[in-house]
Design an enzyme around this catalytic site. Structure first.
Site, short mmCIF file in Angstrom:
data_model
loop_
_atom_site.label_atom_id
_atom_site.label_comp_id
_atom_site.label_asym_id
_atom_site.label_seq_id
_atom_site.Cartn_x
_atom_site.Cartn_y
_atom_site.Cartn_z
N THR A 179 0.77 -1.23 -0.06
CA THR A 179 0.15 0.00 0.10
C THR A 179 0.83 1.32 -0.07
O THR A 179 0.43 2.27 -0.64
CB THR A 179 -0.96 0.05 1.19
OG1 THR A 179 -1.62 -1.20 1.18
CG2 THR A 179 -1.72 1.33 1.23
N ASP B 179 1.88 -6.99 -4.20
CA ASP B 179 1.07 -7.09 -2.76
C ASP B 179 1.63 -8.03 -1.90
O ASP B 179 2.32 -9.14 -2.59
CB ASP B 179 -0.20 -7.47 -2.88
CG ASP B 179 -1.21 -7.48 -1.89
OD1 ASP B 179 -2.03 -6.58 -1.75
OD2 ASP B 179 -0.94 -8.10 -0.72
N SER B 180 2.10 -7.66 -0.56
CA SER B 180 3.11 -8.77 -0.05
C SER B 180 2.14 -10.15 0.19
O SER B 180 2.94 -10.96 0.77
CB SER B 180 3.34 -8.21 1.42
OG SER B 180 2.38 -8.22 2.22
N ASP C 117 0.91 -6.80 5.21
CA ASP C 117 0.47 -8.07 5.52
C ASP C 117 1.50 -9.04 5.83
O ASP C 117 1.28 -10.07 7.01
CB ASP C 117 -0.27 -8.49 4.20
CG ASP C 117 -1.72 -7.97 4.10
OD1 ASP C 117 -1.99 -7.00 5.07
OD2 ASP C 117 -2.30 -7.89 3.17
N THR D 95 4.80 -9.31 14.88
CA THR D 95 3.54 -9.89 14.24
C THR D 95 2.44 -8.79 14.04
O THR D 95 2.22 -7.83 14.47
CB THR D 95 2.99 -11.02 15.36
OG1 THR D 95 2.02 -11.61 14.47
CG2 THR D 95 2.16 -10.26 16.72
N THR E 60 3.16 -21.76 20.96
CA THR E 60 2.00 -21.45 21.37
C THR E 60 1.12 -20.55 20.59
O THR E 60 1.77 -19.62 19.85
CB THR E 60 1.96 -20.84 22.72
OG1 THR E 60 0.90 -20.32 23.28
CG2 THR E 60 2.79 -19.73 22.86
N GLN E 61 -0.07 -20.95 20.60
CA GLN E 61 -1.00 -20.01 19.81
C GLN E 61 -1.44 -18.61 20.44
O GLN E 61 -1.78 -17.81 19.75
CB GLN E 61 -2.66 -20.85 19.71
CG GLN E 61 -2.34 -21.95 18.95
CD GLN E 61 -3.77 -22.61 18.91
OE1 GLN E 61 -4.83 -22.19 19.26
NE2 GLN E 61 -3.80 -23.83 18.56
N CYS E 62 -0.81 -18.64 21.54
CA CYS E 62 -1.09 -17.39 22.37
C CYS E 62 -0.11 -16.30 21.73
O CYS E 62 1.16 -16.63 21.26
CB CYS E 62 -0.78 -17.41 23.71
SG CYS E 62 -1.90 -18.57 24.91
N1 ASP Z 1 -2.20 -5.93 1.04
C1 ASP Z 1 -1.05 -4.97 1.39
C2 ASP Z 1 0.15 -5.94 1.34
O1 ASP Z 1 0.39 -6.38 2.32
C3 ASP Z 1 -1.36 -4.38 2.72
C4 ASP Z 1 -0.20 -3.26 2.96
O2 ASP Z 1 0.29 -2.83 2.25
O3 ASP Z 1 -0.65 -2.66 3.99
O4 ASP Z 1 0.90 -5.60 0.46
#
Ligand code: ASP
Length: 347
Positions: A15, A59-60, A92, A168, A279-281
């Site tokens: 983005t 896009d990532s 992402d 994360t 862990t999922q936490c």
């Molecule tokens: N979908 C976009 C990406 O990860 C979202 C972003 O850039 O924040 O490329």
């Protein structure tokens, strides 16, 4: 005379690099050659900036190992010319790329700062300008002797600099999109740009910088949920040629004690699959043996992910599976911090 640091800005997509076409109201990729024209504030920064863009910014969500290698190689090819690197990336999967880079860039002695934004750079309310400008400033920070202040892969977002492999993505809406649940920030941007020296990575020796460009993709994730069936567990553990699995467990690393479950794990381990308990936490650590529901995992010899994030765990697994090491060494190496991705001797 003060020598300005040279910073390389690597645009991969996401983005941040888009502008809104006010006529059509759509978002389109921004030509990064025009960066200095679009964001004149950048000229005020005390550094020389060069830009390099992926031929086709992505896009990532489309990132894979080949893109990680591409970014790493760009850094390698330009390592001696530049004092710091800023990687512009979609948010992402930024934590995955940034974690992977932390393992792939060996003997890194310069800052690599990953950043992006929730709104495009051309949007009036954008968070992109602050993220980009401060990321460049962070990458330019130098000691009096000209040495970089930060010598690790980090992630800058919404006023905070984090260790990359501790992050994360936690929010798809807020500007504060990232969190580092188990490790404090490396720096904070307020009235002053404060670097918390005690949190920076201790140097790993003085070997020559190089890129490890192989990551094993014969890996899978098995996320537990109440009601999971033997067929699901069997299907994941029996994937042809599987080499490593992240077992996403409950709480402090707990899992069902059902005999079929233990038997399936034992069989996979015997066949040489590396199984890591994560862990999922969001926060906290795996502590096998604390509850009865993890003793069987400990007895089987599962690897403990400690307080590692999922993103760092999967990329560390890919990295360690791509180097030659014995099964016993593998466990030792996984359970010990390589690039500050987990807390040693977590109690
Ligand atoms: N979908 C976009 C990406 O990860 C979202 C972003 O850039 O924040 O490329």
């Amino acid at each position: 005379m003060l020598i300005k640091p040279n910073i390389l800005l690597i645009y991969t997509g996401g983005t941040i690099g888009m502008v809104k076409d006010f006529k059509t109201k759509t978002l389109r990729a921004f030509n990064f050659d025009n960066l200095l024209i679009k964001i004149p504030e950048i000229k005020q920064l005390e550094c020389n900036i060069s830009t390099l863009s992926f031929d086709e910014p992505i896009d990532s969500s489309n990132m894979d190992v080949s893109h990680w290698v591409k970014i790493a190689k760009i850094i390698e090819d330009n390592y001696t010319t530049f004092d710091g690197f800023v990687v512009l990336h979609g948010s992402d999967t930024m934590s995955y790329t940034a974690s992977a880079l932390s393992f792939m860039l060996q003997n890194l002695q310069k800052p690599v700062v990953c950043t992006g934004s929730q709104l495009p750079i051309g949007d009036l309310r954008t968070d992109a300008k602050e993220n980009l400008i401060t990321a460049i400033q962070v990458a330019s920070l130098q000691k009096k002797n000209g040495d970089p202040k930060i010598k690790e892969v980090c992630l800058y977002f919404e006023y905070k600099l984090y260790r990359a492999n501790r992050t994360t993505k936690i929010n798809a809406e807020h500007f504060e999109a990232f969190s580092s649940p188990n490790y404090p920030e490396l720096a904070e941007s307020g009235v002053h740009l404060k670097v918390f020296k005690r949190n920076l990575l201790k140097q790993e020796g003085s070997g020559k910088f190089h890129v490890h460009d192989k990551m094993c993709t014969n890996v899978a994730v098995l996320k537990l949920f109440p009601g999971i069936t033997e067929n699901v567990v069997k299907a994941v553990l029996n994937i042809p040629n599987i080499k490593g699995v992240i077992l996403e467990t409950y709480g402090a690393g707990n899992a069902p004690t059902l005999p079929w479950f233990t038997k399936r794990l034992g069989k996979a381990l015997k066949e040489g699959v590396q199984i890591v308990n994560v862990t999922q936490c969001v926060g906290g650590s795996v502590l096998m043996g604390r509850y009865e529901t993890s003793t069987h995992l400990q007895q089987l010899g599962l690897i403990s992910g400690g307080d590692i994030t999922f993103e760092a765990a999967i990329t560390k697994l890919m990295y360690l599976l791509s180097i030659n090491t014995t099964a016993q060494n593998f466990k030792l190496m996984f359970e010990k911090s390589i690039k500050g991705e987990l807390t040693d001797n977590f109690q």
